[in-house]
Motif scaffolding. Structure first.
Motif, PDB file in Angstrom:
ATOM      1  N   GLY A   1       0.808  -1.221   0.000  1.00 21.70           N
ATOM      2  CA  GLY A   1       0.000   0.000   0.000  1.00 21.70           C
ATOM      3  C   GLY A   1       0.842   1.272   0.000  1.00 21.70           C
ATOM      4  O   GLY A   1       0.391   2.333  -0.431  1.00 21.70           O
ATOM      5  N   THR A   2       2.074   1.180   0.483  1.00 22.35           N
ATOM      6  CA  THR A   2       2.938   2.368   0.501  1.00 22.35           C
ATOM      7  C   THR A   2       3.556   2.613  -0.877  1.00 22.35           C
ATOM      8  O   THR A   2       4.145   3.666  -1.120  1.00 22.35           O
ATOM      9  N   GLY A   3       3.460   1.603  -1.744  1.00 21.36           N
ATOM     10  CA  GLY A   3       4.066   1.740  -3.074  1.00 21.36           C
ATOM     11  C   GLY A   3       5.569   1.481  -3.055  1.00 21.36           C
ATOM     12  O   GLY A   3       6.244   1.649  -4.067  1.00 21.36           O
ATOM     13  N   VAL A   4       6.109   1.076  -1.897  1.00 22.36           N
ATOM     14  CA  VAL A   4       7.553   0.801  -1.814  1.00 22.36           C
ATOM     15  C   VAL A   4       7.778  -0.650  -2.234  1.00 22.36           C
ATOM     16  O   VAL A   4       7.267  -1.574  -1.594  1.00 22.36           O
ATOM     17  N   ASP A   5       8.536  -0.822  -3.300  1.00 20.31           N
ATOM     18  CA  ASP A   5       8.761  -2.168  -3.802  1.00 20.31           C
ATOM     19  C   ASP A   5      10.125  -2.641  -3.295  1.00 20.31           C
ATOM     20  O   ASP A   5      11.154  -2.285  -3.855  1.00 20.31           O
ATOM     21  N   ASP A   6      10.099  -3.431  -2.210  1.00 20.05           N
ATOM     22  CA  ASP A   6      11.369  -3.867  -1.628  1.00 20.05           C
ATOM     23  C   ASP A   6      11.280  -5.368  -1.327  1.00 20.05           C
ATOM     24  O   ASP A   6      10.440  -5.803  -0.528  1.00 20.05           O
ATOM     25  N   ARG A   7      12.157  -6.116  -1.971  1.00 21.83           N
ATOM     26  CA  ARG A   7      12.074  -7.578  -1.866  1.00 21.83           C
ATOM     27  C   ARG A   7      12.276  -8.065  -0.425  1.00 21.83           C
ATOM     28  O   ARG A   7      11.547  -8.931   0.061  1.00 21.83           O
ATOM     29  N   PHE A   8      13.249  -7.503   0.263  1.00 17.10           N
ATOM     30  CA  PHE A   8      13.550  -7.969   1.626  1.00 17.10           C
ATOM     31  C   PHE A   8      12.351  -7.741   2.550  1.00 17.10           C
ATOM     32  O   PHE A   8      11.913  -8.647   3.258  1.00 17.10           O
ATOM     33  N   LEU A   9      11.807  -6.519   2.525  1.00 18.28           N
ATOM     34  CA  LEU A   9      10.681  -6.220   3.422  1.00 18.28           C
ATOM     35  C   LEU A   9       9.435  -7.018   3.033  1.00 18.28           C
ATOM     36  O   LEU A   9       8.607  -7.330   3.884  1.00 18.28           O
ATOM     37  N   ARG A  10       9.306  -7.345   1.759  1.00 17.12           N
ATOM     38  CA  ARG A  10       8.150  -8.129   1.318  1.00 17.12           C
ATOM     39  C   ARG A  10       8.255  -9.576   1.828  1.00 17.12           C
ATOM     40  O   ARG A  10       7.270 -10.178   2.240  1.00 17.12           O
ATOM     41  N   LEU A  11       9.477 -10.106   1.858  1.00 13.55           N
ATOM     42  CA  LEU A  11       9.642 -11.515   2.246  1.00 13.55           C
ATOM     43  C   LEU A  11       9.792 -11.712   3.752  1.00 13.55           C
ATOM     44  O   LEU A  11       9.436 -12.766   4.287  1.00 13.55           O
ATOM     45  N   PHE A  12      10.327 -10.700   4.427  1.00 17.39           N
ATOM     46  CA  PHE A  12      10.681 -10.847   5.848  1.00 17.39           C
ATOM     47  C   PHE A  12       9.524 -11.373   6.717  1.00 17.39           C
ATOM     48  O   PHE A  12       9.725 -12.270   7.552  1.00 17.39           O
ATOM     49  N   PRO A  13       8.288 -10.854   6.572  1.00 19.02           N
ATOM     50  CA  PRO A  13       7.203 -11.340   7.441  1.00 19.02           C
ATOM     51  C   PRO A  13       6.971 -12.840   7.293  1.00 19.02           C
ATOM     52  O   PRO A  13       6.557 -13.504   8.260  1.00 19.02           O
ATOM     53  N   PHE A  14       7.250 -13.393   6.119  1.00 21.15           N
ATOM     54  CA  PHE A  14       7.014 -14.829   5.904  1.00 21.15           C
ATOM     55  C   PHE A  14       8.197 -15.654   6.396  1.00 21.15           C
ATOM     56  O   PHE A  14       8.043 -16.788   6.836  1.00 21.15           O
ATOM     57  N   TRP A  15       9.365 -15.052   6.366  1.00 21.71           N
ATOM     58  CA  TRP A  15      10.561 -15.704   6.915  1.00 21.71           C
ATOM     59  C   TRP A  15      10.400 -15.895   8.423  1.00 21.71           C
ATOM     60  O   TRP A  15      10.815 -16.911   8.992  1.00 21.71           O
ATOM     61  N   ILE A  16       9.768 -14.911   9.060  1.00 21.58           N
ATOM     62  CA  ILE A  16       9.497 -14.973  10.504  1.00 21.58           C
ATOM     63  C   ILE A  16       8.696 -16.230  10.874  1.00 21.58           C
ATOM     64  O   ILE A  16       8.859 -16.799  11.939  1.00 21.58           O
ATOM     65  N   LEU A  17       7.830 -16.667   9.937  1.00 22.80           N
ATOM     66  CA  LEU A  17       6.950 -17.803  10.236  1.00 22.80           C
ATOM     67  C   LEU A  17       7.678 -19.155  10.177  1.00 22.80           C
ATOM     68  O   LEU A  17       7.211 -20.139  10.741  1.00 22.80           O
ATOM     69  N   LEU A  18       8.794 -19.196   9.464  1.00 24.77           N
ATOM     70  CA  LEU A  18       9.421 -20.487   9.147  1.00 24.77           C
ATOM     71  C   LEU A  18       9.719 -21.407  10.335  1.00 24.77           C
ATOM     72  O   LEU A  18       9.428 -22.593  10.255  1.00 24.77           O
ATOM     73  N   PRO A  19      10.284 -20.902  11.446  1.00 27.84           N
ATOM     74  CA  PRO A  19      10.662 -21.838  12.518  1.00 27.84           C
ATOM     75  C   PRO A  19       9.485 -22.624  13.082  1.00 27.84           C
ATOM     76  O   PRO A  19       9.671 -23.718  13.603  1.00 27.84           O
ATOM     77  N   ALA A  20       8.278 -22.078  12.969  1.00 35.41           N
ATOM     78  CA  ALA A  20       7.122 -22.788  13.525  1.00 35.41           C
ATOM     79  C   ALA A  20       6.553 -23.799  12.525  1.00 35.41           C
ATOM     80  O   ALA A  20       5.553 -24.443  12.807  1.00 35.41           O
ATOM     81  N   SER A  21       7.220 -23.926  11.367  1.00 32.64           N
ATOM     82  CA  SER A  21       6.681 -24.841  10.365  1.00 32.64           C
ATOM     83  C   SER A  21       7.205 -26.266  10.558  1.00 32.64           C
ATOM     84  O   SER A  21       6.634 -27.209  10.048  1.00 32.64           O
ATOM     85  N   SER A  22       8.304 -26.421  11.344  1.00 32.19           N
ATOM     86  CA  SER A  22       8.807 -27.774  11.570  1.00 32.19           C
ATOM     87  C   SER A  22       8.583 -28.147  13.034  1.00 32.19           C
ATOM     88  O   SER A  22       8.746 -27.308  13.918  1.00 32.19           O
ATOM     89  N   PRO A  23       8.256 -29.427  13.323  1.00 31.67           N
ATOM     90  CA  PRO A  23       7.928 -29.819  14.685  1.00 31.67           C
ATOM     91  C   PRO A  23       9.064 -29.566  15.680  1.00 31.67           C
ATOM     92  O   PRO A  23       8.837 -29.268  16.834  1.00 31.67           O
ATOM     93  N   GLY A  24      10.320 -29.657  15.223  1.00 29.28           N
ATOM     94  CA  GLY A  24      11.454 -29.471  16.136  1.00 29.28           C
ATOM     95  C   GLY A  24      11.705 -28.028  16.509  1.00 29.28           C
ATOM     96  O   GLY A  24      12.387 -27.731  17.477  1.00 29.28           O
ATOM     97  N   GLY A  25      11.148 -27.082  15.739  1.00 22.80           N
ATOM     98  CA  GLY A  25      11.352 -25.665  16.035  1.00 22.80           C
ATOM     99  C   GLY A  25      12.782 -25.243  15.833  1.00 22.80           C
ATOM    100  O   GLY A  25      13.547 -25.102  16.761  1.00 22.80           O
ATOM    101  N   SER A  26      13.152 -25.034  14.586  1.00 26.38           N
ATOM    102  CA  SER A  26      14.545 -24.676  14.301  1.00 26.38           C
ATOM    103  C   SER A  26      14.816 -23.236  14.675  1.00 26.38           C
ATOM    104  O   SER A  26      13.892 -22.440  14.836  1.00 26.38           O
ATOM    105  N   ALA A  27      16.094 -22.885  14.801  1.00 30.70           N
ATOM    106  CA  ALA A  27      16.444 -21.503  15.118  1.00 30.70           C
ATOM    107  C   ALA A  27      16.183 -20.627  13.901  1.00 30.70           C
ATOM    108  O   ALA A  27      16.210 -21.103  12.778  1.00 30.70           O
ATOM    109  N   ARG A  28      15.940 -19.322  14.163  1.00 29.58           N
ATOM    110  CA  ARG A  28      15.690 -18.435  13.038  1.00 29.58           C
ATOM    111  C   ARG A  28      16.991 -18.108  12.349  1.00 29.58           C
ATOM    112  O   ARG A  28      18.013 -18.074  12.941  1.00 29.58           O
TER     113      ARG A  28
END
Ligand code: GRG
Length: 314
Positions: free
Chosen positions: A287-314
């Motif tokens: 919505g801000t019109g800022v096209d930035d790959r890192f900021l676009r992906l970062f929120p989904f990267w945050i989710l990754l450790p909870a996707s495996s049962p062992g809970g890997s480090a970020r």
């Protein structure tokens, strides 16, 4: 948890960028701790111990990323971003105290009060607040907007650390212990205790880049949703992760009768909510019109450790 939006090329990009930024932040942090050493006191050793103990440096990384996305590419963003890590480290030192969460291990090492004693740990935490603000004032001295920028950044940081942020969230957390609390209370705790500092990180990045108020507000909202998703994942990892992966004691929330997302919404419900926050962050950014790959992906990267049962480090 389904990995949303993250292909192998995205993951490689994020890993490379996080590694590079972490190295730069470590370098600046080392310099700051060396320069701020004045009396060589036990207090200084105590806070330096926790700050140096490691950590993912997520809040500084976010501030630097926000300022870069808005065109600010000078080294000053790394320097200023350390103020967030100093406040974060203070909150960890205090959070680990026996009167708070009573933790013996943090970042894979004995906690500050275990090494230096409770009194020294308490004072070292407070000293970090002063150091953070002083560091902002010093670092902006030669900047073209100097005092104005220092006022904006320290105002944002202190607001996020105060009763309307960290401290308010921590107080609500303590009051909620061993009581039956509802979803609204848990949301209040997460929003204040954790998300507020993430919101300040992206807002401070936008401020440094000289963004107008509306864009600063949007960047703060983006960071708040990222922080919320982060805390939900942290709740999940407390139950599914391991000490080896996380560097801190696990299964402590349930043992203390804490109100957590999994307790209230179950694991799948919690994952759904975390995904919702990540998507909200993405939408706000778009919505801000800022096209930035890192900021676009970062929120989904945050989710990754909870996707495996062992809970890997970020
Ligand atoms: C004045 C006593 C007193 C306290 C007020 C203690 C406090 C301030 C606030 C608590 C804030 C807190 C510890 C929130 C938890 C947030 C959280 C999940 C921290 C872990 O963050 P990571 O995973 O840590 O980024 P690393 O070690 O990687 O830096």
């Amino acid at each position: 948890m389904a990995i949303l939006h993250l292909g192998p090329a995205d993951l490689a990009f994020l890993d490379r960028r996080m590694k590079r930024e972490r190295e730069k932040i470590e370098e600046h942090l080392g310099r700051l701790l060396r320069q701020s050493k004045s009396t060589g006191s036990r207090i200084e050793s105590a806070y330096a111990y926790t700050v140096r103990a490691g950590g993912k440096r997520l809040r500084p990384i976010l501030m630097v990323a926000a300022s870069k996305a808005l065109g600010e590419r000078s080294e000053i963003s790394y320097r200023l971003s350390l103020s967030l890590e100093l406040i974060h480290s203070y909150s960890l030192i205090h959070d680990d105290l026996p009167e708070m969460d009573d933790d013996d291990m943090r970042r894979g090492k004995p906690t500050c009060h275990k090494v230096f004693g409770e009194g020294i740990a308490m004072i070292a935490g407070v000293a970090l607040i002063g150091l953070a603000v002083r560091h902002i004032i010093r670092s902006t001295r030669r900047h073209r907007s100097g005092m104005e920028l220092a006022k904006l950044l320290s105002g944002e940081l202190l607001a996020a650390s105060g009763v309307g942020g960290l401290i308010g969230g921590q107080a609500a957390d303590i009051l909620a212990e061993a009581r039956k609390v509802d979803g609204k209370t848990v949301d209040y705790i997460h929003r204040h205790k954790t998300a507020s500092l993430f919101g300040a990180s992206t807002a401070m990045g936008a401020m440094l880049a000289g963004a107008p108020r509306m864009r600063i507000d949007a960047f703060r909202r983006y960071g708040l949703h990222v922080g919320f998703a982060f805390q939900i994942v942290d709740d999940i990892l407390d139950e599914t992760g391991s000490f080896e992966a996380l560097g801190k004691r696990v299964n402590k929330d349930a043992a203390r009768g804490k109100a957590t997302y999994p307790a209230l919404h179950g694991f799948e419900g919690s994952r759904r909510k975390a995904r919702w926050h990540a998507r909200r962050a993405e939408r706000i950014l778009l919505g801000t019109g800022v096209d930035d790959r890192f900021l676009r992906l970062f929120p989904f990267w945050i989710l990754l450790p909870a996707s495996s049962p062992g809970g890997s480090a970020r």
